[in-house]
Enzyme design. Structure first.
Site, PDB file in Angstrom:
ATOM      1  N   ASP A 259      44.856   1.324  23.946  1.00 58.88           N
ATOM      2  CA  ASP A 259      44.924  -0.254  23.734  1.00 58.88           C
ATOM      3  C   ASP A 259      44.813  -1.080  25.166  1.00 58.88           C
ATOM      4  OD1 ASP A 259      45.166  -2.296  21.737  1.00 58.88           O
ATOM      5  OD2 ASP A 259      46.933  -2.744  23.377  1.00 58.88           O
ATOM      6  N   ASP A 302      40.309  -4.581  20.971  1.00 62.72           N
ATOM      7  CA  ASP A 302      40.595  -3.946  22.238  1.00 62.72           C
ATOM      8  C   ASP A 302      41.326  -2.546  22.144  1.00 62.72           C
ATOM      9  OD1 ASP A 302      42.788  -5.058  21.156  1.00 62.72           O
ATOM     10  OD2 ASP A 302      43.927  -5.176  23.168  1.00 62.72           O
TER      11      ASP A 302
END
Length: 377
Positions: A259, A302
């Site tokens: 992430d 993301d």
């Protein structure tokens, strides 16, 4: 069935299939596919080459005879080159086809104007088709595009039949008496026209088959691929898990969940365009640092998932370290970023949902520990 009737049928089919390929090339596939236009034009020239025979102009003019044979040679050469552009062999046959075609046309000129001989022209045509058939098989065998094997086998079968038929025809015409009138040739030569009909139908069908398979494959790939990063999307992950990944007790599997740290802040500060650049950059790093047998997925906005099958000891850890080092050297429009990682290995009691829950918890811990780090569970 006589030669005139067979030639009329050949003319009709060549013209129809030429138009069909042209329209399919222009409208059905909605893109320029180099090679289809060559094949379409080849069938058109084939139509023109056979037309004089269907109209009965076989021996009224040496010019017509020479033009007909020359157009036939050019048509077959373009047909071979068209298939070459579709299959893309390691070595282009352009030079070979050009040289062979020029020699063949010059030979036709000699046995039309200087020493007229129907037998010799049939021999030349047979040798020409035999050679081009061999080139066609070479093209198929050495094509660099991975196509469905079924249409390729059909195409090779057609080439092989032409090679065998032309060899037998060559032997036959060499041993028979001189032919005085072309329309009075034996039944053996009439088979050549039937073979032309079969060949143009089979090649047209095969070309559409190959291109349709490619189109379906392209649509499927688009549906399972993230547009921005070109990695698998969640649909692609689901398909992988369903069809390729044996989720059983003996499966050896590691997954990495990554992430991008403070990605919302990057979007808010620099704008979504810059955020997309960061996403693209990180996806590029993942592709470069992972091996071919790793499955890379854009799992969320993301978030990225990397799946390693049957990994050696500490391979997933090494992949993560390489990615982390590569990210630390990046600057996208003066933007630097970091990434947090969770890593989990499948255990005997794990299923996919349990494995994902553990790696998600590991990533959450990495975020809580100050980000830009790896937590393994």
């Amino acid at each position: 069935m006589d030669i005139s009737t067979l030639s009329i049928v050949s003319v009709f089919l060549s013209a129809v299939l030429s138009l069909s390929l042209f329209l399919g090339y222009k409208y059905m596939f909605n893109e320029k596919i180099k090679g289809v236009n060559y094949i379409s034009f080849a069938f058109f020239l084939l139509t023109l080459s056979i037309l004089p025979i269907s109209l009965g102009y076989t021996q009224t003019s040496c010019n017509i005879v020479f033009l007909s044979n020359s157009l036939y040679v050019i048509a077959v050469s373009l047909l071979t080159l068209g298939i070459s552009f579709i299959r893309i062999p390691k070595k282009s046959p352009l030079l070979s086809c050009s040289v062979i075609s020029i020699i063949t046309i010059l030979s036709f000129a000699y046995f039309t104007y200087i020493t007229p001989s129907i037998n010799a022209r049939i021999e030349i045509r047979s040798i020409f088709i035999l050679i081009m058939g061999c080139i066609g098989i070479y093209i198929n065998k050495n094509g660099q595009i991975k196509d469905n094997q079924a249409p390729l086998l059909l195409l090779n079968l057609i080439f092989s039949i032409n090679i065998i038929a032309m060899t037998l025809r060559l032997i036959w015409v060499y041993t028979e008496r001189p032919i005085i009138h072309y329309l009075s040739i034996s039944e053996v030569h009439k088979i050549a026209y039937i073979l032309v009909i079969i060949t143009i139908i089979a090649i047209s069908f095969t070309v559409f088959w190959i291109l349709t398979e490619r189109l379906i494959s392209k649509i499927h790939k688009t549906s399972i691929t993230d547009e921005l990063t070109k990695l698998y999307n969640r649909k692609g992950l689901k398909e992988f898990l369903t069809t390729l990944l044996p989720m059983n007790k003996n499966a050896s599997l590691s997954i990495i969940l990554a992430d991008i740290d403070k990605f919302k802040l990057i979007n808010d500060t620099y704008g979504h365009d810059c955020g997309d650049l960061v996403i693209e950059n990180f996806a590029k790093i993942i592709r470069e640092q992972c091996r071919n047998n790793e499955i890379c997925v854009r799992y969320g906005g993301d978030e990225f998932l990397i799946i390693s099958q049957d990994p050696p000891q500490n391979t997933s850890m090494k992949i993560t370290n390489r990615i982390q080092q590569a990210v630390s050297t990046q600057s996208i429009n003066s933007i630097t970023y970091s990434v947090s990682f969770g890593l989990a290995k499948m255990t005997v009691n794990d299923d996919w949902n349990g494995l994902m829950k553990r790696v998600d918890n590991a990533l959450y811990t990495a975020k809580a520990n100050g980000r830009d780090c790896l937590v393994q569970t």
